[in-house]
Structures are given as C-alpha cells and as structure tokens.
Design an enzyme around this catalytic site. Structure first.
Site, PDB file in Angstrom:
ATOM      1  N   CYS A   1       0.838  -1.198   0.000  1.00 46.02           N
ATOM      2  CA  CYS A   1       0.000   0.000   0.000  1.00 46.02           C
ATOM      3  C   CYS A   1       0.872   1.246   0.000  1.00 46.02           C
ATOM      4  CB  CYS A   1      -0.901   0.026   1.237  1.00 46.02           C
ATOM      5  SG  CYS A   1      -1.845  -1.478   1.521  1.00 46.02           S
TER       6      CYS A   1
ATOM      7  N   ARG B   1      -4.630   1.171  -0.860  1.00 49.01           N
ATOM      8  CA  ARG B   1      -4.404  -0.263  -0.673  1.00 49.01           C
ATOM      9  C   ARG B   1      -4.256  -1.023  -1.983  1.00 49.01           C
ATOM     10  NH1 ARG B   1      -8.295  -5.093   1.348  1.00 49.01           N
ATOM     11  NH2 ARG B   1      -6.663  -6.536   1.992  1.00 49.01           N
ATOM     12  N   LEU B   2      -3.225  -1.854  -2.029  1.00 51.69           N
ATOM     13  CA  LEU B   2      -3.064  -2.874  -3.053  1.00 51.69           C
ATOM     14  C   LEU B   2      -3.406  -4.196  -2.375  1.00 51.69           C
ATOM     15  CD1 LEU B   2      -2.087  -3.485  -5.983  1.00 51.69           C
ATOM     16  CD2 LEU B   2       0.177  -3.907  -5.014  1.00 51.69           C
TER      17      LEU B   2
ATOM     18  N   ASP C   1      -2.658  -9.254   7.834  1.00 48.18           N
ATOM     19  CA  ASP C   1      -1.456  -9.045   8.641  1.00 48.18           C
ATOM     20  C   ASP C   1      -1.464  -7.684   9.324  1.00 48.18           C
ATOM     21  OD1 ASP C   1      -1.264  -7.830   6.150  1.00 48.18           O
ATOM     22  OD2 ASP C   1       0.875  -8.178   5.926  1.00 48.18           O
TER      23      ASP C   1
END
Length: 668
Positions: free
Chosen positions: A2, A50-51, A100
């Site tokens: 991100c 975000r990716l 995560d």
C-alpha cells in the site's frame, strides 16, 4: 502492499482541511489503486491507498483494536503473521479480519515499540493512540519500504512518497545543494536526508514516536557483523543457510493472489526461483529484461533458466529509445536524481508484471551485499593484498580480473589501471578504505556543481556516513559490506530500482535474501565463507550446485546495468533532453555550471567514447533537471485527488456523532 499518508497537529488541535488527505492519497494512487481509507479526528488525519494482496475482502484500512483506541495504516507485508496471530489470541486479543495489518496493531497494543522485534517483513507503519495522543511511525530493518516526513507550521506531515508531502498546501519543494553533492559522490542521498530541504527519510531499522509534540527517533535494529565466537565447518554453515533461504523464500509466497518471480539469469534469482519450483506446487510465472544493446543483454541465460525450471516466462525488450522516452516518468517515481538509467528497464519490467495480471514478484536483491558478491569487495581484497608490498609488480595484475562488464577497461593500459587503484593504497586503517576509490572517482562529477563541500572527501564522509560503535572490530570485508548497504543498497537499490519502480505499476517486490534471519546469519559468517579468494558468494554457490546447472552456478557475477549516453543521444533524442540540458535551462535551475554541462553535451553528441564518469554525469545532470522541473516548477500541474467514484472508507471522529462511510460524499 500500500501507501500511507498522515498529518498530525503537534501542539494543539487545529482544523485539517478535509481535502488534504484525499489529495495526498491521490498522488500515490499507483501504490494502492484497489481501495482507500481515511481516519480523522481533531489531532490527526491518516490515509491509506491499498493494493489488496492478503484478506482481499476484509483488510481495508484504517483498522482499529477492540476498544477503538488504536488506529493503524500500514504499507508492506508481515510474512510471519500466520504464526503471530495465535500467540496474540492466547493473550486475549480478538480479531475482526484475517489480514497481517491487524496482527501488527495487536502486537503494538501488547508490546509497544518492542512489537517491531517480532515482525518478519517489509513495512512502513503508522499507529495513532487516541488515548495517549501519540503517533508511532516505524520502518523495516533494511528500508525496503519508504517513509518520509517533514515538520511544517506546527504539524508533522508524512507519507510513503515525497510527492504526498508536497501535495500538502503548506509544503513546497526546494532542492538541497548539499544533498545533491551527496548524489554526485556516494550515488545517493544518505538517510535521513533527501534531495529536498527539510524533508526527511525515516532511517531503516528506526521508529519515530511523537508524544506531547516531541519527536523521539530510536533504532530498534542495527547491522552487526560481529562473527560467531565458535567456528563451524563449511557444511554446518551450508546446512543452516539452506534451511533459512528455503523458508524465507517459501514464506514470501504467502498471498491471496498469484506470486511471480523476476529471473535475471544470474545466480541469485535463479536460486530462489529454483527453490520455488522444487518446494512449491503452484505454477510459476517469471519475468526478465532483454536489451537491444548486446553489452547489457543477458537474455540467453534467462531463457535457459526458464526452460530448465519450466516456468511460464515473459520478457520485456528494452531499447535505447525506450529508456530516454520513459526517463521523465521514472524520475517522477524515484523523486531523486540518479547517476544511472537502470531504473527505467525495471519500470518496464514491473509494467509487464502488471499487464500479466500479477501483483507480487520475488526478486534476488540482497545476495550481493550480504554474501560478498560485488567487485568492490574483491577490489578491496586485492588492494589490501597489494598494500603489503606496494612496490610489487605482479600483485596489481589481479586488478585485471575486476569489472569485466565495463568493456572500456579492457582497452585501458595496465599503467593507468595501476595508477588509478594505487590511490590511498596503504591507508588501510581508514574506515572508508573499501569505498574511497569509488567515491573519489564519482566526486569528479562535482566539477559540474555550483555548490561543493567545503571539506575533503574523507572528512565529509565521516560527517555523513553513520558507523556502528564496533565497526573497527569487524573484518575488512564486513566493513566494506556495511558501507555498501548504508550508502547504496538501502538509499538507492531498494528505492530507485526497487520499491519505486515496482510500485509505480502497483507491483510488490519481495526479497528472500533480505529476510532478517538470513541477513543476521550472513553477517555472522566468516569472511572466507562469503568471499573465498576472488570467488564471490561462495556459500550461495555451494547451495546452488544442488539446484542449478554448472554454467549458471559457476557463472561470474554480472551487475545489472543499462546504457546511458547512447539512450539520450541518438537520431530520436526526445525534445526534453535538449530543453533541459540547454544553457538557459541549466542556468535557470542554478545547480550546475552551464559551461561544464555544455562541454559534456557536446562530447556526448560527438560520438566519442565516454567513460563511466561522463556517463554518470549525463544521467545525473538530466535527472536533476527533471527533478527541478517536475517537483519545483511544474508540481501543481500533476496534483491529483480521490474522487467520489473511488472505493473510500472514511472514519470521521472530529464530531460528537461518528461518521463512517464508503465514499467521498461522506466527507464533512
């Protein structure tokens, strides 16, 4: 993977315009185009682009803990989050996602800043404690992921890229002449500085805590090349290294999307790709660069390895014209001058990955630094050997075995080569002995600059290069490795060629050799297990014998490079090259001597052979002029912001009534 941004009021609450963070996020849309998140209260605004790679549906940020006193935005991956989560659950922590990011937050809730010691990953983290009104920023051990900040009019402004900070209406860019001189000496700006005045990079392995308006920056991890007290057999070292590298490679396959690999045809990426093929059952896509210029092309070895490993292999073909055409966009993403064009083909490679519908690739960076792979380490060893008998006629002949990739050296007289490498030959007590030849050679570029250091090179290096307290007790090879890591790998290789070129196309790179367990193991190794005679990466070669054909594991290290002057001076030279190198443009930027630049341009135009220093000068001047044009003169023309059509999660705690929404129409 991100991008993150934020604005913190340091002394007292003051309105942060609701347009600021969307504009900051708009500048790094490329880092995380899948969805966006914003947290706001009277003290802080946080943002995330975000990716989506892990927990695709549930991992949108910002994320909070159970009582909503902690909020996190995060850029990166924590590879051991699977193991950490049950430990935290046993301590009573409750999770609402499978990502995560939430693991980091609960670790911080449990351990504070010590949480960083539990993380195996690559990251830039921002955690806001609403109860303590404190902000916690942290960066991974080796600086794989970037994090920048500045102080401006009572606010701390931070982001994953400098352009996010410049998007803040109170901040503008000014090139720091002292930082530019660093580039034209060390090849990069040394942390914590950047090319821009008053904008800083959080150093690798450090965290920044803000409490009651006070900034406290502390290291939580340091490079330490102190060897083990007990010597082990080479087989013992090999067995442990094999298990560590296998685990560090396989753990980096953790993702909810397909993972590919870069395959250069060299030892490092071939080894990690072979490990994937041997121990993982999934199909594997690999990617490489082929050059039209045969001096730089390694496609024969790439095709051979792809065939042996049975990967679905794709190649991007790079010409001189491609490099010059893409160079302005490359500098927009590097955000700093560079003495190389090597980032441009890497930009093309990550675009190929993106066009192939992949978001994640494993790469081989780090093996050369931590296992003794570069010629500069051999150069240091030869010069120390020569220094024992400075008048020897045969010892300096070993220098002919160095730098075969620089074709012009093969036509250089032995007398010149010996005179070049004999400088400071017997000054073996200098902490910078291994790098003084390189730095002195590059410092010749300072002739082009208007501003130059007021002290000598060694005194200047002592002021800028941070040495560990036990540096002098390390072996000569360890000292050279340390200098290479802090002056080149972290500030340049992992940034301009790594994070910036991959994330420019929304691709995450992962680095098995930079797993901190592998790094700490390699740091403790005896020197002769890494560099044995003039055989580089000896230990890795022993492991690779099990995985690769002899012509690959025995192959000599060939550094990744790309053509420079031939890329900018040809029949299709882009207009911007002539414009930015013109006398008027050079004089307008005020950074270079127009006469010296004009002489350099005429030399390149003439078709005369150019040495390495002149090549670097062309890249350095042109990239600096692009930085000046893009970030000082024309930055506002590239300002961007989020729009109502973006997937945006907004958490607004600036009012008594909380507002949580899914689009920008909920702002305010």
């Amino acid at each position: 993977m991100c991008g993150i941004v934020g604005v913190l009021n340091l002394q007292e609450p003051q309105p942060i315009p609701e347009t600021v963070v969307p504009q900051m996020l708009g500048m790094i849309r490329h880092r995380g185009p899948d969805e966006f998140g914003i947290y706001r209260d009277e003290w802080v605004n946080l943002g995330n682009a975000r990716l989506s790679i892990i927990d695709l549906s549930g991992g949108q940020q910002p994320i909070c803990n159970e009582d909503e006193t902690l909020w996190i935005v995060f850029n990166g991956e924590i590879f051991n989050y699977v193991e950490l989560r049950p430990q935290l659950e046993s301590l009573g922590h409750r999770f609402t996602t499978n990502c995560d990011t939430e693991v980091i937050l609960h670790l911080y809730e449990e351990y504070g800043a010590d949480c960083l010691n539990y993380l195996n990953g690559q990251f830039a983290i921002a955690i806001w404690d609403t109860h303590q009104r404190s902000l916690f920023l942290a960066r991974d051990r080796l600086g794989i992921r970037p994090l920048f900040y500045t102080l401006c009019q009572g606010q701390l402004i931070f982001g994953s890229e400098i352009k996010t900070i410049l998007a803040h209406p109170r901040v503008s860019a000014t090139i720091d002449p002292a930082a530019l001189t660093q580039v034209f000496t060390f090849w990069s700006v040394l942390t914590p500085h950047t090319i821009f005045q008053d904008i800083y990079s959080l150093s690798p392995g450090h965290y920044l805590q803000v409490q009651d308006g006070e900034l406290n920056i502390q290291p939580y991890w340091k490079l330490d090349f102190t060897p083990e007290e007990s010597q082990r057999t080479p087989q013992d070292y090999l067995d442990e290294f094999e298990q560590l590298l296998i685990d560090s490679t396989l753990i980096r396959l953790r993702a909810d999307v397909p993972v590919g690999a870069y395959l250069s045809g060299g030892l490092d990426s071939s080894t990690t790709t072979a490990i994937i093929r041997q121990y993982a059952q999934n199909a594997l896509e690999t990617f490489s660069i082929a050059f039209s210029d045969p001096e730089f092309d390694e496609s024969e070895f790439q095709r051979r390895m792809a065939g042996i490993l049975g990967t679905n292999h794709r190649v991007v073909y790079c010409t001189h014209t491609d490099i010059s055409r893409l160079f302005p966009e490359v500098i927009w993403h590097t955000e700093t001058p560079t003495l190389r064009t090597a980032p441009a083909p890497m930009f093309m490679l990550s675009r190929l990955v993106r066009d192939s519908k992949l978001k994640v690739v494993l790469t081989g960076e780090g093996a050369d630094e931590f296992l003794g792979g570069y010629d500069i380490f051999k150069e240091m060893a030869i010069r120390r050997f020569w220094a024992k008998q400075p008048d020897s006629q045969w010892r300096p002949l070993l220098l002919k075995r160095l730098y075969p990739e620089i074709s012009r050296l093969s036509h250089t007289s032995e007398a010149f080569i010996q005179a070049f490498f004999k400088k400071n030959l017997t000054d073996i007590e200098s902490p910078f002995y291994s790098h003084i030849i390189r730095w002195s050679n590059t410092a010749r570029l300072q002739r082009l600059l208007v501003s130059k250091p007021e002290v000598g090179l060694l005194e200047w290096a002592e002021q800028l290069v941070p040495l560990q307290s036990n540096f002098s007790s390390w072996s000569p090879l360890a000292q050279a490795q340390y200098l290479e890591i802090v002056s080149f790998m972290s500030p340049y290789l992992l940034s301009s060629q790594g994070d910036r070129m991959a994330m420019a196309n929304s691709v995450e790179g992962r680095f098995p050799f930079l797993d901190y367990r592998v790094v700490e193991f390699c740091d403790r190794l005896p020197s002769n297990v890494k560099l044995r005679g003039l055989t580089e990466k000896w230990l890795l070669r022993q492991l690779s014998r099990k995985l690769l054909p002899p012509d690959i594991w025995q192959r000599r290290k060939r550094p990744y490079r790309a053509p420079i002057h031939r890329s900018f001076f040809h029949q299709d030279t882009p207009d911007y090259v002539w414009e930015l190198l013109s006398e008027d443009a050079v004089r307008a930027s005020g950074l270079f001597n127009p006469l010296a630049v004009n002489q350099l341009v005429r030399k390149a135009q003439s078709g005369s052979p150019l040495g390495e220093v002149d090549d670097m000068a062309i890249a350095g001047v042109l990239s600096t002029q692009l930085v000046d044009q893009q970030f000082l003169k024309n930055f506002n023309s590239r300002l961007s912001t989020l729009t109502p059509s973006d997937r945006v999660k907004v958490i607004d705690r600036t009012h008594t009534t909380h507002i949580e929404g899914d689009s920008l129409t909920n702002f305010g």
